[in-house]
Design a protein around this motif. Structure first.
Motif, PDB file in Angstrom:
ATOM      1  N   VAL A   3      14.519  36.957  44.468  1.00  0.00           N
ATOM      2  CA  VAL A   3      14.489  37.569  45.811  1.00  0.00           C
ATOM      3  C   VAL A   3      14.336  36.452  46.838  1.00  0.00           C
ATOM      4  O   VAL A   3      13.412  35.650  46.750  1.00  0.00           O
ATOM      5  N   ASP A   4      15.268  36.425  47.838  1.00  0.00           N
ATOM      6  CA  ASP A   4      15.197  35.384  48.873  1.00  0.00           C
ATOM      7  C   ASP A   4      14.337  35.820  50.050  1.00  0.00           C
ATOM      8  O   ASP A   4      13.608  35.035  50.628  1.00  0.00           O
ATOM      9  N   ASP A   5      14.494  37.082  50.388  1.00  0.00           N
ATOM     10  CA  ASP A   5      13.787  37.591  51.563  1.00  0.00           C
ATOM     11  C   ASP A   5      13.556  39.090  51.372  1.00  0.00           C
ATOM     12  O   ASP A   5      14.350  39.776  50.712  1.00  0.00           O
ATOM     13  N   HIS A   6      12.442  39.596  51.975  1.00  0.00           N
ATOM     14  CA  HIS A   6      12.142  41.017  51.813  1.00  0.00           C
ATOM     15  C   HIS A   6      11.144  41.412  52.873  1.00  0.00           C
ATOM     16  O   HIS A   6      10.365  40.579  53.344  1.00  0.00           O
ATOM     17  N   GLU A   7      11.153  42.694  53.242  1.00  0.00           N
ATOM     18  CA  GLU A   7      10.217  43.127  54.297  1.00  0.00           C
ATOM     19  C   GLU A   7       8.748  43.002  53.867  1.00  0.00           C
ATOM     20  O   GLU A   7       7.857  42.870  54.699  1.00  0.00           O
ATOM     21  N   LEU A   8       8.503  42.998  52.547  1.00  0.00           N
ATOM     22  CA  LEU A   8       7.111  42.869  52.072  1.00  0.00           C
ATOM     23  C   LEU A   8       6.596  41.420  52.120  1.00  0.00           C
ATOM     24  O   LEU A   8       5.417  41.164  51.872  1.00  0.00           O
ATOM     25  N   PHE A   9       7.507  40.499  52.424  1.00  0.00           N
ATOM     26  CA  PHE A   9       7.107  39.078  52.472  1.00  0.00           C
ATOM     27  C   PHE A   9       6.010  38.837  53.524  1.00  0.00           C
ATOM     28  O   PHE A   9       5.147  37.973  53.357  1.00  0.00           O
ATOM     29  N   GLY A  10       6.063  39.613  54.625  1.00  0.00           N
ATOM     30  CA  GLY A  10       5.076  39.456  55.703  1.00  0.00           C
ATOM     31  C   GLY A  10       3.660  39.666  55.164  1.00  0.00           C
ATOM     32  O   GLY A  10       2.749  38.885  55.455  1.00  0.00           O
ATOM     33  N   ALA A  11       3.520  40.746  54.346  1.00  0.00           N
ATOM     34  CA  ALA A  11       2.192  41.072  53.789  1.00  0.00           C
ATOM     35  C   ALA A  11       1.712  39.952  52.864  1.00  0.00           C
ATOM     36  O   ALA A  11       0.539  39.566  52.886  1.00  0.00           O
ATOM     37  N   VAL A  12       2.664  39.414  52.091  1.00  0.00           N
ATOM     38  CA  VAL A  12       2.304  38.326  51.159  1.00  0.00           C
ATOM     39  C   VAL A  12       1.854  37.100  51.957  1.00  0.00           C
ATOM     40  O   VAL A  12       0.852  36.462  51.635  1.00  0.00           O
ATOM     41  N   GLU A  13       2.598  36.814  53.034  1.00  0.00           N
ATOM     42  CA  GLU A  13       2.286  35.624  53.850  1.00  0.00           C
ATOM     43  C   GLU A  13       0.861  35.719  54.383  1.00  0.00           C
ATOM     44  O   GLU A  13       0.079  34.758  54.289  1.00  0.00           O
ATOM     45  N   GLU A  14       0.535  36.901  54.912  1.00  0.00           N
ATOM     46  CA  GLU A  14      -0.806  37.096  55.470  1.00  0.00           C
ATOM     47  C   GLU A  14      -1.876  36.939  54.385  1.00  0.00           C
ATOM     48  O   GLU A  14      -2.893  36.275  54.586  1.00  0.00           O
ATOM     49  N   PHE A  15      -1.587  37.512  53.236  1.00  0.00           N
ATOM     50  CA  PHE A  15      -2.558  37.474  52.134  1.00  0.00           C
ATOM     51  C   PHE A  15      -2.802  36.029  51.670  1.00  0.00           C
ATOM     52  O   PHE A  15      -3.953  35.602  51.501  1.00  0.00           O
ATOM     53  N   LEU A  16      -1.722  35.278  51.523  1.00  0.00           N
ATOM     54  CA  LEU A  16      -1.873  33.903  50.987  1.00  0.00           C
ATOM     55  C   LEU A  16      -2.467  32.936  52.006  1.00  0.00           C
ATOM     56  O   LEU A  16      -2.940  31.860  51.636  1.00  0.00           O
ATOM     57  N   ARG A  17      -2.428  33.348  53.291  1.00  0.00           N
ATOM     58  CA  ARG A  17      -3.057  32.495  54.301  1.00  0.00           C
ATOM     59  C   ARG A  17      -4.581  32.502  54.109  1.00  0.00           C
ATOM     60  O   ARG A  17      -5.252  31.522  54.361  1.00  0.00           O
ATOM     61  N   GLU A  18      -5.079  33.640  53.633  1.00  0.00           N
ATOM     62  CA  GLU A  18      -6.535  33.805  53.487  1.00  0.00           C
ATOM     63  C   GLU A  18      -7.057  33.376  52.114  1.00  0.00           C
ATOM     64  O   GLU A  18      -8.164  32.900  51.983  1.00  0.00           O
ATOM     65  N   GLU A  19      -6.229  33.605  51.087  1.00  0.00           N
ATOM     66  CA  GLU A  19      -6.733  33.410  49.717  1.00  0.00           C
ATOM     67  C   GLU A  19      -6.222  32.101  49.108  1.00  0.00           C
ATOM     68  O   GLU A  19      -5.069  31.743  49.304  1.00  0.00           O
ATOM     69  N   ASP A  20      -7.101  31.432  48.332  1.00  0.00           N
ATOM     70  CA  ASP A  20      -6.697  30.200  47.656  1.00  0.00           C
ATOM     71  C   ASP A  20      -6.287  30.500  46.212  1.00  0.00           C
ATOM     72  O   ASP A  20      -7.120  30.476  45.300  1.00  0.00           O
ATOM     73  N   LEU A  21      -5.011  30.800  46.025  1.00  0.00           N
ATOM     74  CA  LEU A  21      -4.502  30.995  44.656  1.00  0.00           C
ATOM     75  C   LEU A  21      -3.574  29.834  44.330  1.00  0.00           C
ATOM     76  O   LEU A  21      -2.837  29.360  45.203  1.00  0.00           O
ATOM     77  N   THR A  22      -3.609  29.400  43.086  1.00  0.00           N
ATOM     78  CA  THR A  22      -2.731  28.274  42.727  1.00  0.00           C
ATOM     79  C   THR A  22      -1.321  28.804  42.429  1.00  0.00           C
ATOM     80  O   THR A  22      -1.168  29.989  42.098  1.00  0.00           O
ATOM     81  N   PRO A  23      -0.329  27.936  42.480  1.00  0.00           N
ATOM     82  CA  PRO A  23       1.029  28.377  42.100  1.00  0.00           C
ATOM     83  C   PRO A  23       1.048  28.939  40.673  1.00  0.00           C
ATOM     84  O   PRO A  23       1.814  29.865  40.392  1.00  0.00           O
ATOM     85  N   ALA A  24       0.183  28.391  39.783  1.00  0.00           N
ATOM     86  CA  ALA A  24       0.146  28.920  38.410  1.00  0.00           C
ATOM     87  C   ALA A  24      -0.327  30.374  38.417  1.00  0.00           C
ATOM     88  O   ALA A  24       0.226  31.225  37.705  1.00  0.00           O
ATOM     89  N   ASP A  25      -1.336  30.697  39.255  1.00  0.00           N
ATOM     90  CA  ASP A  25      -1.822  32.081  39.377  1.00  0.00           C
ATOM     91  C   ASP A  25      -0.704  32.993  39.875  1.00  0.00           C
ATOM     92  O   ASP A  25      -0.445  34.062  39.317  1.00  0.00           O
ATOM     93  N   VAL A  26      -0.047  32.537  40.957  1.00  0.00           N
ATOM     94  CA  VAL A  26       0.995  33.363  41.575  1.00  0.00           C
ATOM     95  C   VAL A  26       2.145  33.571  40.579  1.00  0.00           C
ATOM     96  O   VAL A  26       2.678  34.683  40.447  1.00  0.00           O
ATOM     97  N   ALA A  27       2.496  32.507  39.868  1.00  0.00           N
ATOM     98  CA  ALA A  27       3.593  32.609  38.888  1.00  0.00           C
ATOM     99  C   ALA A  27       3.241  33.659  37.823  1.00  0.00           C
ATOM    100  O   ALA A  27       4.112  34.454  37.433  1.00  0.00           O
ATOM    101  N   GLU A  28       1.994  33.693  37.409  1.00  0.00           N
ATOM    102  CA  GLU A  28       1.557  34.677  36.404  1.00  0.00           C
ATOM    103  C   GLU A  28       1.731  36.099  36.935  1.00  0.00           C
ATOM    104  O   GLU A  28       2.238  36.980  36.243  1.00  0.00           O
ATOM    105  N   CYS A  29       1.312  36.304  38.206  1.00  0.00           N
ATOM    106  CA  CYS A  29       1.428  37.635  38.828  1.00  0.00           C
ATOM    107  C   CYS A  29       2.896  38.059  38.892  1.00  0.00           C
ATOM    108  O   CYS A  29       3.238  39.220  38.627  1.00  0.00           O
ATOM    109  N   LEU A  30       3.747  37.120  39.250  1.00  0.00           N
ATOM    110  CA  LEU A  30       5.172  37.453  39.373  1.00  0.00           C
ATOM    111  C   LEU A  30       5.779  37.792  38.005  1.00  0.00           C
ATOM    112  O   LEU A  30       6.662  38.648  37.903  1.00  0.00           O
ATOM    113  N   MET A  31       5.285  37.153  36.978  1.00  0.00           N
ATOM    114  CA  MET A  31       5.765  37.458  35.607  1.00  0.00           C
ATOM    115  C   MET A  31       5.409  38.897  35.238  1.00  0.00           C
ATOM    116  O   MET A  31       6.241  39.639  34.701  1.00  0.00           O
ATOM    117  N   VAL A  32       4.159  39.264  35.567  1.00  0.00           N
ATOM    118  CA  VAL A  32       3.714  40.636  35.269  1.00  0.00           C
ATOM    119  C   VAL A  32       4.565  41.627  36.057  1.00  0.00           C
ATOM    120  O   VAL A  32       5.070  42.618  35.513  1.00  0.00           O
TER     121      VAL A  32
END
Ligand SMILES: Nc1ncnc2c1ncn2[C@@H]1O[C@H](COP(=O)(O)OP(=O)(O)OP(=O)(O)O)[C@@H](O)[C@H]1O
Ligand SMILES: [Mg+2]
Length: 532
Positions: A434-463
């Motif tokens: 996925v290159d772009d999506h309307e839900l990207f805004g929510a993700v952007e806001e969330f990741l601005r506040e939370e410190d997750l590593t790329p490994a964490d995020v990659a795991e979530c995306l796999m699930v």
């Protein structure tokens, strides 16, 4: 000339001695018939030898020069033959090893890769020494043209058959033809250029390797090998690496500059190597970055396991046995060696602070010291081979000895940080396409506040990918839920770890207090005993 004259004189002398008897007979004998018999060799010698000598001298001094000039006017072209090395040739992965003549292989590779080979119609294909590729070269007798700095050149592939018709005795040549007036350019510039290009092509045709230093058995045994390897086939590239775009471009530019700066390093009198320090929390992509660098530069990787290296000289031996165009990595440098604190603490005894303080134990004899490691990075031996990159990774940059990571040793310090929105976009593309999506805004806001590593995020995306059956909106919704869950888990784990650390600190303080009380009581009892 002088040598030739001496030889002629010696021949004359031999001849006179041999005919001495005949001469004496000539002067004592008046019979002219027999005199003629004796003079015959003299006459024949003068008749045959002198004109030949005369002609040769004349030809040498005068005619040959004129003949050459005439020849140049008629045929002003020069040829240079580069012949297949004869005898036993030992091959490495890039062609013949350096103590054999590598020029023929390099020229062949150049001709197979250069635009000039597009002209050849009759080609020959051989299996590459490594991998499944084919090396295409010209068939014998084929000609191709090339151009270098406005100079036209022609290559032809020539085979000289063995006179006895044995195939084994055939010699192959790559024959280069060019105009006489370009001789300087061809010898000084074109041929070195051909060799360099050929080496590059041979290098890019090989399979890349991931080396690791084997656990040393007996380093002096015949079978001992410092490095063992597997084929390196990691799929990560800078395109799939999730990180800040500007930082990524900076690193790629730096690598490009390094790769293309052979002449600069030589001019500046610096060994052709560069150090990168990758630091950041676990799971931020430090090891992934090393793989991306190796794929980008097309280099091999030497992964140094310091815990099995026993001495500084073993470390030096490892360095000597690495090849150029490679990345030497030491992962988790803070864990593998006592390189924290200052250099003195790990290589020589520290100054005693108080008179009664015990001297620190000397470093164990069979370990690598910090100074050994510093020499590994930029001692005299580090310059051997050239075109090498050294990478250290660590989770705790603040603990490292400043000498180890000062600029010049580790030229670029790269912080691998938590996953922000730009990095998420790369991961969303990698995992969900996925290159772009309307839900990207929510993700952007969330990741601005939370410190997750790329490994964490990659795991979530796999699930999410599995659960959302590849449907983008569904996948992203699940991803957001998973990210929130992961952030909550992390916060809980951190709170628990903090509570545990506090409890341990309190227990330690209570224990220290109790120990101090016991010691105070004992001292008081001793004082009472003394005063009695
Ligand atoms: N920046 C990134 N881009 C893409 N994938 C990443 C990134 N960081 C981590 N990953 C994913 O997380 C996995 C673990 O990352 P990696 O081993 O590179 O982290 P690390 O920083 O080396 O961790 P450690 O400090 O524990 O060695 C990788 O296999 C990869 O799939
Ligand atoms: Mg790692």
């Amino acid at each position: 000339m002088a040598e030739h004259g001496n030889r002629a004189l010696a021949r004359w002398r031999r001849w006179v001695l041999a005919n001495l008897g005949s001469f004496s007979a000539l002067f004592t004998n008046t019979n002219f018939g027999s005199a003629w018999l004796i003079l015959a060799p003299v006459v024949s010698l003068v008749a045959t030898y002198a004109p030949r000598r005369l002609f040769l001298t004349y030809f040498n001094l005068f005619l040959r020069r004129r003949a050459r000039r005439l020849l140049n006017a008629v045929d002003p072209y020069v040829t240079i033959d580069i012949s297949e090395p004869g005898g036993e040739v030992r091959y490495s992965r890039y062609g013949p090893v350096s103590d054999s003549d590598t020029t023929y292989e390099e020229v062949k590779a150049y001709l197979s890769g250069a635009a000039c080979s597009q002209d050849a119609r009759e080609l020959r294909a051989e299996g590459a020494r490594e991998g499944n590729g084919l090396v295409v070269s010209m068939r014998d007798g084929q000609d191709v043209a090339d151009e270098f700095r406005g100079v036209s050149l022609w290559w032809s592939s020539v085979i000289v058959r063995d006179v006895q018709g044995q195939r084994k005795g055939d010699r192959r040549f790559q024959r280069l033809t060019f105009h006489l007036r370009h001789r300087g350019v061809v010898v000084d510039e074109y041929l070195p250029h051909v060799r360099r290009q050929g080496r590059e092509i041979l290098f890019s045709n090989r399979r890349r390797r991931l080396y690791t230093n084997s656990k040393s058995r007996d380093p002096y045994s015949y079978e001992y090998k410092s490095w063992s390897y597997i084929d390196f086939d990691h799929p990560t590239t800078f395109d799939t690496l999730a990180m800040d775009g500007a930082k990524k471009r900076d690193i790629m530019d730096d690598l490009d500059t390094f790769r293309n700066s052979r002449d600069f390093y030589r001019r500046a009198g610096k060994p052709w190597k560069r150090g990168y320090l990758l630091y950041g929390p676990p799971g931020t992509g430090k090891s992934t970055m090393v793989a991306a660098m190796a794929n980008y530069l097309d280099y091999d990787i030497y992964d140094v396991e310091l815990t099995v290296v026993h001495t500084n000289s073993d470390l030096r031996r490892l360095l000597i046995e690495t090849t150029s165009k490679s990345i030497i990595v030491i992962e988790d440098i803070d864990c593998t060696l006592d390189v924290t604190g200052d250099r003195a603490s790990s290589s020589r005894p520290r100054r005693r602070e108080a008179a009664d303080e015990k001297p620190p134990p000397p470093p164990p004899r069979d370990t690598v010291t910090l100074s050994g490691l510093l020499n590994f990075i930029d001692g005299l031996w580090s310059a051997c081979g050239g075109e090498r990159i050294v990478v250290f990774t660590t989770n705790h940059v603040e603990k490292l000895d400043p000498a180890l990571i000062r600029r010049g040793r580790m030229d670029m310090h790269i912080e691998m940080s938590y996953c922000r929105f730009e990095a998420f976009q790369t991961l969303a593309k990698n995992y969900l396409d996925v290159d772009d999506h309307e839900l990207f805004g929510a993700v952007e806001e969330f990741l601005r506040e939370e410190d997750l590593t790329p490994a964490d995020v990659a795991e979530c995306l796999m699930v999410a990918r599995r659960a959302g059956s590849g449907e983008p909106s569904r996948c992203l919704e699940i991803s957001i839920d998973e990210l929130k869950k992961r952030a909550a888990e992390k916060a809980k784990a951190e709170a628990e770890a903090k509570a545990r650390a506090e409890a341990e600190a309190m227990a330690w303080a209570a224990e220290a207090e109790a120990r101090a009380a016991v010691e105070a009581n004992a001292a008081a009892a001793r004082d009472r005993g003394n005063s009695r």
